[in-house]
Design a protein around this motif. Structure first.
Motif, PDB file in Angstrom:
ATOM      1  N   LEU A  56     -36.957 -19.563  10.448  1.00  9.79           N
ATOM      2  CA  LEU A  56     -36.637 -20.763   9.683  1.00  9.79           C
ATOM      3  C   LEU A  56     -37.028 -22.051  10.394  1.00  9.79           C
ATOM      4  CD1 LEU A  56     -33.172 -19.836   8.125  1.00  9.79           C
ATOM      5  CD2 LEU A  56     -35.463 -19.575   7.144  1.00  9.79           C
ATOM      6  N   SER A  57     -37.490 -21.956  11.639  1.00  9.35           N
ATOM      7  CA  SER A  57     -38.000 -23.154  12.300  1.00  9.35           C
ATOM      8  C   SER A  57     -39.410 -23.485  11.825  1.00  9.35           C
ATOM      9  CB  SER A  57     -37.999 -22.980  13.822  1.00  9.35           C
ATOM     10  OG  SER A  57     -38.982 -22.053  14.232  1.00  9.35           O
ATOM     11  N   SER A  58     -40.036 -22.570  11.096  1.00  7.38           N
ATOM     12  CA  SER A  58     -41.393 -22.747  10.586  1.00  7.38           C
ATOM     13  C   SER A  58     -41.364 -23.060   9.098  1.00  7.38           C
ATOM     14  CB  SER A  58     -42.198 -21.464  10.821  1.00  7.38           C
ATOM     15  OG  SER A  58     -43.375 -21.440  10.042  1.00  7.38           O
ATOM     16  N   LYS A  59     -41.962 -24.173   8.706  1.00 10.08           N
ATOM     17  CA  LYS A  59     -42.033 -24.496   7.276  1.00 10.08           C
ATOM     18  C   LYS A  59     -42.808 -23.421   6.527  1.00 10.08           C
ATOM     19  CE  LYS A  59     -44.076 -27.529   3.867  1.00 10.08           C
ATOM     20  NZ  LYS A  59     -44.977 -28.665   3.569  1.00 10.08           N
ATOM     21  N   ARG A  60     -43.917 -22.979   7.096  1.00  9.52           N
ATOM     22  CA  ARG A  60     -44.747 -21.974   6.419  1.00  9.52           C
ATOM     23  C   ARG A  60     -43.951 -20.708   6.136  1.00  9.52           C
ATOM     24  NH1 ARG A  60     -46.991 -17.651   8.341  1.00  9.52           N
ATOM     25  NH2 ARG A  60     -46.634 -18.309  10.503  1.00  9.52           N
ATOM     26  N   GLN A  61     -43.214 -20.240   7.133  1.00 10.67           N
ATOM     27  CA  GLN A  61     -42.434 -19.019   6.935  1.00 10.67           C
ATOM     28  C   GLN A  61     -41.259 -19.240   5.988  1.00 10.67           C
ATOM     29  OE1 GLN A  61     -41.582 -16.402  10.232  1.00 10.67           O
ATOM     30  NE2 GLN A  61     -43.175 -17.335  11.506  1.00 10.67           N
ATOM     31  N   ASP A  96     -44.041 -27.235  13.767  1.00  8.55           N
ATOM     32  CA  ASP A  96     -44.313 -28.307  12.813  1.00  8.55           C
ATOM     33  C   ASP A  96     -44.010 -29.684  13.382  1.00  8.55           C
ATOM     34  OD1 ASP A  96     -44.991 -26.494  10.629  1.00  8.55           O
ATOM     35  OD2 ASP A  96     -42.863 -25.988  10.609  1.00  8.55           O
ATOM     36  N   GLY A  97     -43.540 -29.734  14.638  1.00 17.96           N
ATOM     37  CA  GLY A  97     -43.276 -31.013  15.269  1.00 17.96           C
ATOM     38  C   GLY A  97     -41.897 -31.577  15.035  1.00 17.96           C
ATOM     39  N   HIS A  98     -40.979 -30.760  14.515  1.00 18.26           N
ATOM     40  CA  HIS A  98     -39.620 -31.222  14.246  1.00 18.26           C
ATOM     41  C   HIS A  98     -38.663 -30.761  15.336  1.00 18.26           C
ATOM     42  CE1 HIS A  98     -40.820 -32.657  10.352  1.00 18.26           C
ATOM     43  NE2 HIS A  98     -41.202 -31.463   9.964  1.00 18.26           N
ATOM     44  N   ALA A  99     -37.583 -31.485  15.475  1.00 24.81           N
ATOM     45  CA  ALA A  99     -36.521 -31.032  16.364  1.00 24.81           C
ATOM     46  C   ALA A  99     -35.996 -29.693  15.853  1.00 24.81           C
ATOM     47  CB  ALA A  99     -35.407 -32.060  16.422  1.00 24.81           C
ATOM     48  N   HIS A 100     -35.814 -28.740  16.759  1.00 28.91           N
ATOM     49  CA  HIS A 100     -35.415 -27.378  16.410  1.00 28.91           C
ATOM     50  C   HIS A 100     -34.132 -27.362  15.591  1.00 28.91           C
ATOM     51  CE1 HIS A 100     -33.938 -23.228  17.699  1.00 28.91           C
ATOM     52  NE2 HIS A 100     -35.093 -22.975  17.140  1.00 28.91           N
ATOM     53  N   VAL A 101     -33.135 -28.126  16.023  1.00 27.89           N
ATOM     54  CA  VAL A 101     -31.847 -28.118  15.329  1.00 27.89           C
ATOM     55  C   VAL A 101     -31.979 -28.697  13.922  1.00 27.89           C
ATOM     56  CG1 VAL A 101     -31.094 -30.357  16.281  1.00 27.89           C
ATOM     57  CG2 VAL A 101     -29.390 -28.681  15.570  1.00 27.89           C
ATOM     58  N   LEU A 102     -32.812 -29.699  13.749  1.00 26.37           N
ATOM     59  CA  LEU A 102     -33.026 -30.264  12.415  1.00 26.37           C
ATOM     60  C   LEU A 102     -33.761 -29.266  11.528  1.00 26.37           C
ATOM     61  CD1 LEU A 102     -32.932 -32.849  10.549  1.00 26.37           C
ATOM     62  CD2 LEU A 102     -35.281 -33.257  11.334  1.00 26.37           C
ATOM     63  N   ALA A 103     -34.793 -28.623  12.073  1.00 27.07           N
ATOM     64  CA  ALA A 103     -35.605 -27.706  11.266  1.00 27.07           C
ATOM     65  C   ALA A 103     -34.777 -26.558  10.720  1.00 27.07           C
ATOM     66  CB  ALA A 103     -36.766 -27.172  12.103  1.00 27.07           C
ATOM     67  N   ILE A 104     -33.963 -25.943  11.575  1.00 28.76           N
ATOM     68  CA  ILE A 104     -33.213 -24.760  11.151  1.00 28.76           C
ATOM     69  C   ILE A 104     -31.963 -25.139  10.357  1.00 28.76           C
ATOM     70  CG2 ILE A 104     -31.880 -22.780  11.984  1.00 28.76           C
ATOM     71  CD1 ILE A 104     -33.917 -22.453  14.192  1.00 28.76           C
ATOM     72  N   ASN A 105     -31.226 -26.138  10.840  1.00 28.34           N
ATOM     73  CA  ASN A 105     -29.946 -26.470  10.207  1.00 28.34           C
ATOM     74  C   ASN A 105     -30.111 -27.241   8.902  1.00 28.34           C
ATOM     75  OD1 ASN A 105     -28.945 -25.329  12.512  1.00 28.34           O
ATOM     76  ND2 ASN A 105     -27.673 -27.060  13.112  1.00 28.34           N
ATOM     77  N   VAL A 106     -31.191 -27.991   8.756  1.00 27.05           N
ATOM     78  CA  VAL A 106     -31.302 -28.902   7.609  1.00 27.05           C
ATOM     79  C   VAL A 106     -32.577 -28.682   6.791  1.00 27.05           C
ATOM     80  CG1 VAL A 106     -31.208 -31.319   6.862  1.00 27.05           C
ATOM     81  CG2 VAL A 106     -30.032 -30.616   8.963  1.00 27.05           C
ATOM     82  N   LEU A 107     -33.727 -28.718   7.450  1.00 29.89           N
ATOM     83  CA  LEU A 107     -34.974 -28.616   6.686  1.00 29.89           C
ATOM     84  C   LEU A 107     -35.098 -27.268   5.987  1.00 29.89           C
ATOM     85  CD1 LEU A 107     -37.550 -30.306   9.098  1.00 29.89           C
ATOM     86  CD2 LEU A 107     -36.034 -31.358   7.407  1.00 29.89           C
ATOM     87  N   ALA A 108     -34.709 -26.197   6.669  1.00 31.87           N
ATOM     88  CA  ALA A 108     -34.808 -24.871   6.038  1.00 31.87           C
ATOM     89  C   ALA A 108     -33.917 -24.747   4.806  1.00 31.87           C
ATOM     90  CB  ALA A 108     -34.496 -23.777   7.055  1.00 31.87           C
ATOM     91  N   PRO A 109     -32.613 -25.097   4.885  1.00 32.59           N
ATOM     92  CA  PRO A 109     -31.823 -25.014   3.652  1.00 32.59           C
ATOM     93  C   PRO A 109     -32.319 -25.940   2.555  1.00 32.59           C
ATOM     94  CG  PRO A 109     -30.510 -25.902   5.464  1.00 32.59           C
ATOM     95  CD  PRO A 109     -31.771 -25.368   6.046  1.00 32.59           C
ATOM     96  N   TYR A 110     -32.856 -27.088   2.934  1.00 31.96           N
ATOM     97  CA  TYR A 110     -33.419 -27.980   1.915  1.00 31.96           C
ATOM     98  C   TYR A 110     -34.613 -27.326   1.227  1.00 31.96           C
ATOM     99  CZ  TYR A 110     -36.106 -31.783  -0.154  1.00 31.96           C
ATOM    100  OH  TYR A 110     -36.834 -32.562  -1.030  1.00 31.96           O
ATOM    101  N   ILE A 111     -35.544 -26.785   2.012  1.00 29.34           N
ATOM    102  CA  ILE A 111     -36.731 -26.149   1.436  1.00 29.34           C
ATOM    103  C   ILE A 111     -36.338 -24.979   0.540  1.00 29.34           C
ATOM    104  CG2 ILE A 111     -38.787 -24.793   1.992  1.00 29.34           C
ATOM    105  CD1 ILE A 111     -39.048 -26.557   4.531  1.00 29.34           C
ATOM    106  N   LEU A 112     -35.432 -24.147   1.017  1.00 27.52           N
ATOM    107  CA  LEU A 112     -34.998 -22.997   0.219  1.00 27.52           C
ATOM    108  C   LEU A 112     -34.290 -23.445  -1.055  1.00 27.52           C
ATOM    109  CD1 LEU A 112     -33.734 -20.615   3.043  1.00 27.52           C
ATOM    110  CD2 LEU A 112     -35.869 -20.435   1.741  1.00 27.52           C
TER     111      LEU A 112
END
Length: 258
Positions: A56-61, A96-112
């Motif tokens: 979930l740290s990867s936007k592509r995945q 993707d150049g994002h902070a790990h905690v932001l990518a997994i905790n926030v960006l992933a649930p947003y994308i999903l």
């Protein structure tokens, strides 16, 4: 029987919620970060309907995970359980150049949330630390501030609660809620955490599947199946809209209209 998808289901609260929901007779699809952890989950919970794999740290995945999850049609509920804690001593940056905690905790649930077929219920895990979050989206990736892992985590959990309430406001046909499981002795919480691990997973399973009228609400914040007050910033429609716009800019994924 409800069809339920749980991110971060390989251990801790996600695993406990998955086990409880399977025992209740629901069809549960779990998520794992890699094949090794997926196989561990299959062995631990042989009653799991399926296990989908994505980092979930990867936007592509994460986008690919949404597409694979959609192949069977919409789930009845999605529990956004996956997360990382506040003990990162330095800023970790994703591919993707994002902070790990932001990518997994926030960006992933947003994308999903944006890309998965819309379920009847959405459940987002926040934290009591969200009350210390900073309602400011100008530097969500910590590019211009000295790194503070605890503050980055608190901010991420404020964003999670805010996302839950934004969805509740903008998608009236979906029951969208946030909860705090308590400070419990999981891998994230640490061995000295004081709250009851036996209670920590119950609320997310209850919000995802229960017929209890108290669980069939939207835009609420829970702690151990009781409504409690979230941070006032999370309830502010202006901040909700600001957050959605910022998340769209960070991910290039548009939040779907009603």
């Amino acid at each position: 029987m409800a069809g339920i998808f749980i991110t971060g289901a390989t251990d801790g609260l996600g695993l406990a919620a998955a086990r409880l929901l399977i025992e209740q007779g629901h069809s549960v699809t779990g998520h794992a970060r890699n094949e090794r952890r997926a196989e561990q989950l299959r062995r631990r919970l042989p009653g799991m309907a399926d296990v989908l794999i994505a980092d979930l740290s990867s936007k592509r995945q994460t986008v690919d995970l949404a597409n694979r999850a959609n192949r069977g049609g919409a789930f009845d509920a999605v529990i956004h359980n996956a997360g990382v804690g506040y003990r990162e001593p330095r800023k970790i940056t994703t591919e993707d150049g994002h902070a790990h905690v932001l990518a997994i905790n926030v960006l992933a649930p947003y994308i999903l949330t944006c890309l998965m077929d819309r379920p009847r219920r959405l459940v987002y895990l926040s934290s009591g630390m969200h009350h210390s979050g900073d309602a400011d989206t100008r530097d969500m990736d910590w590019d211009h501030r000295p790194w503070n892992g605890a503050q980055a985590y608190a901010d991420s959990k404020l964003y999670d609660a805010t996302l839950a309430f934004a969805v509740a406001r903008l998608w009236p046909g979906v029951l969208s809620n946030a909860l705090e499981p308590g400070w419990v002795p999981t891998k994230m919480g640490g061995p000295g955490a004081p709250d009851d691990i036996e209670l920590a997973h119950i609320t997310q399973a209850w919000l995802a599947a229960a017929d209890d009228p108290a669980a069939k609400v939207s835009g609420r914040y829970f702690y151990h199946q009781k409504e409690t007050a979230p941070a006032t910033d999370a309830l502010d429609p202006a901040f909700q809209d600001e957050l959605l716009l910022s998340l769209e800019e960070l991910t290039s994924v548009r939040f779907p209209p009603q």
